[in-house]
Enzyme design. Sequence first.
Site, PDB file in Angstrom:
ATOM      1  N   LEU A   1      48.058  68.314  72.687  1.00  0.00           N
ATOM      2  CA  LEU A   1      48.283  68.910  71.371  1.00  0.00           C
ATOM      3  C   LEU A   1      49.540  69.791  71.384  1.00  0.00           C
ATOM      4  CD1 LEU A   1      46.988  69.431  68.490  1.00  0.00           C
ATOM      5  CD2 LEU A   1      45.827  71.388  69.508  1.00  0.00           C
ATOM      6  N   THR A   2      49.657  70.627  72.425  1.00  0.00           N
ATOM      7  CA  THR A   2      50.689  71.677  72.451  1.00  0.00           C
ATOM      8  C   THR A   2      52.104  71.116  72.621  1.00  0.00           C
ATOM      9  OG1 THR A   2      49.069  73.171  73.425  1.00  0.00           O
ATOM     10  CG2 THR A   2      51.381  73.801  73.676  1.00  0.00           C
ATOM     11  N   GLU A   3      53.048  71.740  71.924  1.00  0.00           N
ATOM     12  CA  GLU A   3      54.477  71.408  72.064  1.00  0.00           C
ATOM     13  C   GLU A   3      55.241  72.707  72.278  1.00  0.00           C
ATOM     14  OE1 GLU A   3      55.847  69.084  68.752  1.00  0.00           O
ATOM     15  OE2 GLU A   3      54.231  67.605  69.000  1.00  0.00           O
TER      16      GLU A   3
ATOM     17  N   ARG B   1      30.100  96.336 103.984  1.00  0.00           N
ATOM     18  CA  ARG B   1      31.218  97.262 104.211  1.00  0.00           C
ATOM     19  C   ARG B   1      30.696  98.706 104.133  1.00  0.00           C
ATOM     20  NH1 ARG B   1      36.328  97.896 106.235  1.00  0.00           N
ATOM     21  NH2 ARG B   1      37.487  99.476 105.067  1.00  0.00           N
TER      22      ARG B   1
ATOM     23  N   GLN C   1      38.512  95.278  92.936  1.00  0.00           N
ATOM     24  CA  GLN C   1      38.394  96.728  93.138  1.00  0.00           C
ATOM     25  C   GLN C   1      37.325  97.051  94.190  1.00  0.00           C
ATOM     26  OE1 GLN C   1      40.567  98.579  91.596  1.00  0.00           O
ATOM     27  NE2 GLN C   1      39.872 100.560  92.340  1.00  0.00           N
TER      28      GLN C   1
ATOM     29  N   GLU D   1      43.159  76.507  75.401  1.00  0.00           N
ATOM     30  CA  GLU D   1      42.210  76.042  74.369  1.00  0.00           C
ATOM     31  C   GLU D   1      42.053  77.072  73.242  1.00  0.00           C
ATOM     32  OE1 GLU D   1      38.940  73.590  75.262  1.00  0.00           O
ATOM     33  OE2 GLU D   1      39.899  72.814  77.079  1.00  0.00           O
ATOM     34  N   GLY D   2      43.168  77.674  72.886  1.00  0.00           N
ATOM     35  CA  GLY D   2      43.177  78.717  71.862  1.00  0.00           C
ATOM     36  C   GLY D   2      43.075  80.068  72.549  1.00  0.00           C
TER      37      GLY D   2
HETATM   38  C1  LIG Z   1      47.779  76.282  82.347  1.00  0.00           C
HETATM   39  C2  LIG Z   1      47.783  75.798  80.931  1.00  0.00           C
HETATM   40  C3  LIG Z   1      47.137  74.612  80.611  1.00  0.00           C
HETATM   41  C4  LIG Z   1      47.155  74.134  79.308  1.00  0.00           C
HETATM   42  N1  LIG Z   1      46.556  72.928  79.014  1.00  0.00           N
HETATM   43  C5  LIG Z   1      46.734  72.386  77.768  1.00  0.00           C
HETATM   44  C6  LIG Z   1      46.263  71.062  77.479  1.00  0.00           C
HETATM   45  O1  LIG Z   1      45.668  70.382  78.327  1.00  0.00           O
HETATM   46  N2  LIG Z   1      46.517  70.545  76.249  1.00  0.00           N
HETATM   47  C7  LIG Z   1      47.172  71.239  75.282  1.00  0.00           C
HETATM   48  O2  LIG Z   1      47.367  70.711  74.200  1.00  0.00           O
HETATM   49  N3  LIG Z   1      47.600  72.516  75.517  1.00  0.00           N
HETATM   50  C8  LIG Z   1      47.402  73.094  76.739  1.00  0.00           C
HETATM   51  N4  LIG Z   1      47.863  74.366  76.997  1.00  0.00           N
HETATM   52  C9  LIG Z   1      48.531  75.118  75.945  1.00  0.00           C
HETATM   53  C10 LIG Z   1      47.734  76.303  75.454  1.00  0.00           C
HETATM   54  O3  LIG Z   1      46.612  75.897  74.729  1.00  0.00           O
HETATM   55  C11 LIG Z   1      48.703  77.201  74.662  1.00  0.00           C
HETATM   56  O4  LIG Z   1      49.606  77.752  75.591  1.00  0.00           O
HETATM   57  C12 LIG Z   1      47.988  78.278  73.885  1.00  0.00           C
HETATM   58  O5  LIG Z   1      47.236  77.698  72.847  1.00  0.00           O
HETATM   59  C13 LIG Z   1      48.941  79.301  73.290  1.00  0.00           C
HETATM   60  O6  LIG Z   1      50.035  78.718  72.687  1.00  0.00           O
HETATM   61  P1  LIG Z   1      51.504  79.251  73.046  1.00  0.00           P
HETATM   62  O7  LIG Z   1      51.615  79.249  74.526  1.00  0.00           O
HETATM   63  O8  LIG Z   1      52.491  78.457  72.278  1.00  0.00           O
HETATM   64  O9  LIG Z   1      51.499  80.744  72.562  1.00  0.00           O
HETATM   65  P2  LIG Z   1      51.864  81.268  71.088  1.00  0.00           P
HETATM   66  O10 LIG Z   1      51.124  80.474  70.075  1.00  0.00           O
HETATM   67  O11 LIG Z   1      53.328  81.368  70.973  1.00  0.00           O
HETATM   68  O12 LIG Z   1      51.232  82.724  71.136  1.00  0.00           O
HETATM   69  C14 LIG Z   1      51.893  83.835  71.773  1.00  0.00           C
HETATM   70  C15 LIG Z   1      51.021  85.065  71.611  1.00  0.00           C
HETATM   71  O13 LIG Z   1      50.849  85.371  70.204  1.00  0.00           O
HETATM   72  C16 LIG Z   1      49.482  85.393  69.869  1.00  0.00           C
HETATM   73  N5  LIG Z   1      49.336  84.819  68.527  1.00  0.00           N
HETATM   74  C17 LIG Z   1      49.816  83.644  68.066  1.00  0.00           C
HETATM   75  N6  LIG Z   1      49.498  83.476  66.773  1.00  0.00           N
HETATM   76  C18 LIG Z   1      48.767  84.574  66.408  1.00  0.00           C
HETATM   77  C19 LIG Z   1      48.132  84.993  65.199  1.00  0.00           C
HETATM   78  N7  LIG Z   1      48.153  84.221  64.107  1.00  0.00           N
HETATM   79  N8  LIG Z   1      47.482  86.189  65.216  1.00  0.00           N
HETATM   80  C20 LIG Z   1      47.432  86.955  66.339  1.00  0.00           C
HETATM   81  N9  LIG Z   1      48.006  86.598  67.499  1.00  0.00           N
HETATM   82  C21 LIG Z   1      48.655  85.431  67.535  1.00  0.00           C
HETATM   83  C22 LIG Z   1      48.783  84.537  70.918  1.00  0.00           C
HETATM   84  O14 LIG Z   1      47.417  84.889  71.061  1.00  0.00           O
HETATM   85  C23 LIG Z   1      49.593  84.892  72.167  1.00  0.00           C
HETATM   86  O15 LIG Z   1      49.137  86.113  72.681  1.00  0.00           O
HETATM   87  C24 LIG Z   1      47.820  74.871  78.300  1.00  0.00           C
HETATM   88  C25 LIG Z   1      48.456  76.076  78.628  1.00  0.00           C
HETATM   89  C26 LIG Z   1      48.464  76.532  79.918  1.00  0.00           C
HETATM   90  C27 LIG Z   1      49.198  77.809  80.228  1.00  0.00           C
END
Ligand SMILES: Cc1cc2nc3c(=O)[nH]c(=O)nc-3n(C[C@H](O)[C@H](O)[C@H](O)COP(=O)(O)OP(=O)(O)OC[C@H]3O[C@@H](n4cnc5c(N)ncnc54)[C@H](O)[C@@H]3O)c2cc1C
Length: 393
Positions: free
Chosen positions: A125-127, A268, A339, A366-367
């Site tokens: 899903l993610t880009e 410990r 800790q 996953e969000g």
């Molecule tokens: C190890 C790893 C594995 C992953 N695996 C997958 C996968 O298998 N498939 C897939 O599709 N994706 C995957 N992801 C992606 C992952 O789901 C996203 O990184 C995540 O959803 C956050 O998106 P972002 O990194 O673009 O952060 P952003 O969306 O840019 O968010 C940055 C920050 O802003 C906050 N934020 C964003 N919007 C809001 C809002 N409206 N209100 C308040 N706070 C907000 C977020 O909580 C975060 O703290 C993976 C990521 C990692 C690191």
Amino acid sequence: MGYDPLTDEQREIRDLVRTLARERVAPRAAEIDKKGEFPWDMVELFREHELFGLPFEEQYGGTGTGALMVLVAVEELSKVCATTGLIMAVQELGSLGIKLAGTDAQKERFLPRLASGEWLAAYALTEPGSGSDSAAMRTEARLDGDEYVINGGKRFITNAGVAGLYVVFAKTDPESGHSGISAFVVEAETPGFEVGRIEPKMGIKGSTTGEIFFNDMRIPADNLLGEEGDGFKIAMRILDRSRPGIAAQGLGLAQGATDYALEYAKTRETMGKPIAQHQLISGMLADMETKCEAARGLLYKTGLMIDEDAPDSELTKISAMTKLYCTDVAMEVTTDAVQILGGYGYMQEYPVERMMRDAKITQIYEGTNQIQRLVIAREMVKEQRGSLLAGVG
Ligand SMILES: Cc1cc2nc3c(=O)[nH]c(=O)nc-3n(C[C@H](O)[C@H](O)[C@H](O)COP(=O)(O)OP(=O)(O)OC[C@H]3O[C@@H](n4cnc5c(N)ncnc54)[C@H](O)[C@@H]3O)c2cc1C
């Protein structure tokens, strides 16, 4: 020990997974973390014991033992190795699109190879410009005769480069937001499919997280899941049922860290007695255990609700609460475990250091947990609870 609503059959499977986790997975966990290589031997172990069948119905080669069982398996594996627990959770995540929105023909084509573990699954899903904001995705799919041509790419995809099947989300109507997204099944062997950079990262180091690219990639039109424009709805229905898998990974980490810290605290000694007998330490242990048990109650309730086919309107909120709570507990409890071990907790020689690093991702993927809070609050606002404000003022 702990809340256990399992049937006899489920309990037997849990005991098998628990034994495998202790005897076969735990001895490999530190090395998997250190080398940062995908643990194919763990995949082989799952195949050998038919664990990949857990998320699937019997007619597709699975065990038909339900969603709660998958969560319990992820929890047991993650107690000793969160990377290995994630292999099970992502087999569920990457298959749910087909299970929820696939036709009978699609299920027969794809699910048996996932249930046997011949293929690992992935969810894409993610880009780069679209994480929390999935409507901003740029990947496009265009119908050309009886094929879709897909162009674009995804980032941070778990199982990139090791999965045999990816459920990919792309815009079939680039001008629209959520309603322009569609979901597709993509086999890794498809010409035009490429794996890019695999990211080095803080934790779950054995799991691959990487880029995938689609360059004029042609797939049969039959690989569309549901109708064009259903993609966002499918993506969210998947997450309602897969977020508990990440919660289970978080709970496993928290319980594993609690169990380790307890054993350590019993042996410990400082100031003439085991540190478990110092009240500040015993209070921490009590809080850690309590948080784990509360997390387990929420997680298993959600698993039972999925197995009872609870409507989406109920699952969305409970699933977000479960993911939020269990993974916040994972971070708090693993930090406390470090800790309790003092300086030793900070050393790579002890597993709590790894557990604390691994726990962090459960609050992000996953969000993020901010997004879970938004989902929970949005569902709360929708609910009709009856006003407590009547008559006030
Ligand atoms: C190890 C790893 C594995 C992953 N695996 C997958 C996968 O298998 N498939 C897939 O599709 N994706 C995957 N992801 C992606 C992952 O789901 C996203 O990184 C995540 O959803 C956050 O998106 P972002 O990194 O673009 O952060 P952003 O969306 O840019 O968010 C940055 C920050 O802003 C906050 N934020 C964003 N919007 C809001 C809002 N409206 N209100 C308040 N706070 C907000 C977020 O909580 C975060 O703290 C993976 C990521 C990692 C690191």
